[in-house]
Motif scaffolding. Structure first.
Motif, PDB file in Angstrom:
ATOM      1  N   GLN A 116      -1.235   3.267  -3.785  1.00 64.27           N
ATOM      2  CA  GLN A 116      -0.664   2.120  -4.497  1.00 64.27           C
ATOM      3  C   GLN A 116      -1.827   1.183  -4.790  1.00 64.27           C
ATOM      4  O   GLN A 116      -2.530   0.779  -3.859  1.00 64.27           O
ATOM      5  CB  GLN A 116       0.367   1.443  -3.596  1.00 64.27           C
ATOM      6  N   MET A 172      -9.901   2.803   0.202  1.00 63.05           N
ATOM      7  CA  MET A 172      -8.938   2.781   1.294  1.00 63.05           C
ATOM      8  C   MET A 172      -8.533   4.202   1.652  1.00 63.05           C
ATOM      9  O   MET A 172      -7.444   4.671   1.327  1.00 63.05           O
ATOM     10  CB  MET A 172      -7.716   1.963   0.887  1.00 63.05           C
ATOM     11  N   CYS A 175      -4.765   5.773  -0.039  1.00 62.22           N
ATOM     12  CA  CYS A 175      -3.786   4.769  -0.424  1.00 62.22           C
ATOM     13  C   CYS A 175      -3.351   5.104  -1.844  1.00 62.22           C
ATOM     14  O   CYS A 175      -4.189   5.280  -2.720  1.00 62.22           O
ATOM     15  CB  CYS A 175      -4.370   3.365  -0.365  1.00 62.22           C
ATOM     16  N   HIS A 193      -9.280  -0.827  -3.572  1.00 61.17           N
ATOM     17  CA  HIS A 193      -8.229   0.172  -3.324  1.00 61.17           C
ATOM     18  C   HIS A 193      -8.815   1.573  -3.154  1.00 61.17           C
ATOM     19  O   HIS A 193      -8.425   2.331  -2.267  1.00 61.17           O
ATOM     20  CB  HIS A 193      -7.251   0.127  -4.493  1.00 61.17           C
ATOM     21  N   CYS A 233      -3.990  -1.556  -4.702  1.00 60.43           N
ATOM     22  CA  CYS A 233      -3.763  -2.672  -3.790  1.00 60.43           C
ATOM     23  C   CYS A 233      -4.900  -3.684  -3.826  1.00 60.43           C
ATOM     24  O   CYS A 233      -5.074  -4.468  -2.903  1.00 60.43           O
ATOM     25  CB  CYS A 233      -3.560  -2.139  -2.378  1.00 60.43           C
ATOM     26  N   HIS A 275       0.862  -1.176   0.000  1.00 62.58           N
ATOM     27  CA  HIS A 275       0.000   0.000   0.000  1.00 62.58           C
ATOM     28  C   HIS A 275       0.903   1.233   0.000  1.00 62.58           C
ATOM     29  O   HIS A 275       2.122   1.105   0.063  1.00 62.58           O
ATOM     30  CB  HIS A 275      -0.884   0.020   1.251  1.00 62.58           C
TER      31      HIS A 275
HETATM   32 CU   LIG Z   1      -3.965   0.137  -0.272  1.00 59.71          CU
END
Ligand SMILES: [Cu+2]
Length: 260
Positions: free
Chosen positions: A205, A214, A203, A211, A207, A168
């Motif tokens: 990245q 997040m 976040c 995602h 993920c 992340h």
């Molecule tokens: Cu993430």
């Protein structure tokens, strides 16, 4: 069409509002990079257009293959000037900013008002932990939060971050703070919030499927309000503490020398 878009209120063009003490160092690097990229683009396009219009049907272009000593010297000279002046300047400023501020964890850790926060990232939320009054992590008085970080204004906030599943990235654009969170590593990051208010944590990245969900909230409070909040949150967490809940005790012993 960015140039014609109306700026977001209080944000101007481009980057989000900087609410951190040292974010200007990053902004300066980004602005300098943009300035030189635009400058060189304009020079090159102008040069190209001049050549296109100058050399019409009645004025055939004269050219050589650029293999003469003089051509090579000019090309190398321009390349060296850009490399040493533009890139050199950016490189030196980056290294100094890292040495003096962003990578200077020794200074941040030595500040008596510093706040230490452990973050455990997983699909798809942020678990957050403070040591509480005893200063030790993974004890019943820890403050434990989900998708929420509360910090005082004007104090260094030091994060140590782990991930339990995939990679992340902890990203607070308004604090100019961003770092990958990688399984098997304790990464760290620090900044000083300059302004009070609520700011997005995302976040950064990709993920997994959720995602985009997040996200978390950073709340920056005046110092006294933060103290009050922390005392109350610690008491609440202590009441909810369950010694049998093994998954709930994911904190680790804070190390000032964790690798980055
Ligand atoms: Cu993430």
């Amino acid at each position: 069409m960015l140039l014609f878009a109306a700026p977001l209120e209080g944000h101007g063009y481009g980057m989000p509002h900087d609410a951190s003490l040292d974010g200007w160092r990053i902004d300066a690097l980004i602005n300098e990079t943009s300035f030189f990229v635009i400058l060189l683009f304009v020079i090159m396009v102008a040069w190209m257009l001049w050549a296109v219009f100058r050399h019409g049907r009645n004025h055939p272009a004269r050219f050589d293959h650029g293999s003469s000593r003089r051509s090579i010297a000019v090309v190398l000279g321009i390349a060296a000037a850009i490399f040493f002046v533009v890139d050199g300047h950016l490189f030196v400023n980056s290294v100094l900013s890292w040495r003096d501020v962003f990578g200077n964890f020794a200074w941040a850790e030595s500040q008596p008002e510093a706040v230490r926060v452990e973050v455990n990232a997983h699909q798809w939320s942020w678990a957050v932990r403070y040591a509480g009054p005893d200063g030790k992590f993974n004890t019943p008085d820890d403050i434990v939060l989900l998708n929420e970080v509360v910090v005082p204004q004007g104090a260094p906030i030091i994060f140590q971050l782990v991930a339990t599943d995939v990679i992340h990235a902890f990203n607070i654009p308004n604090m100019r703070a961003k770092i990958d969170v990688v399984p098997g590593m304790v990464n760290r990051l620090w900044f000083t919030p300059k302004e009070t208010g609520e700011f997005d944590i995302a976040c950064a990245q990709h993920c997994g499927a959720n995602h985009y969900k997040m996200k978390a909230k950073l709340t920056v409070l005046p110092r006294a309000d933060y103290q009050r909040w922390a005392a109350e949150a610690s008491a609440n967490s202590a009441r909810a503490f369950d010694p049998d809940d093994k998954d709930g005790h994911w904190g680790w012993e804070w190390s000032e020398h964790s690798r980055i």
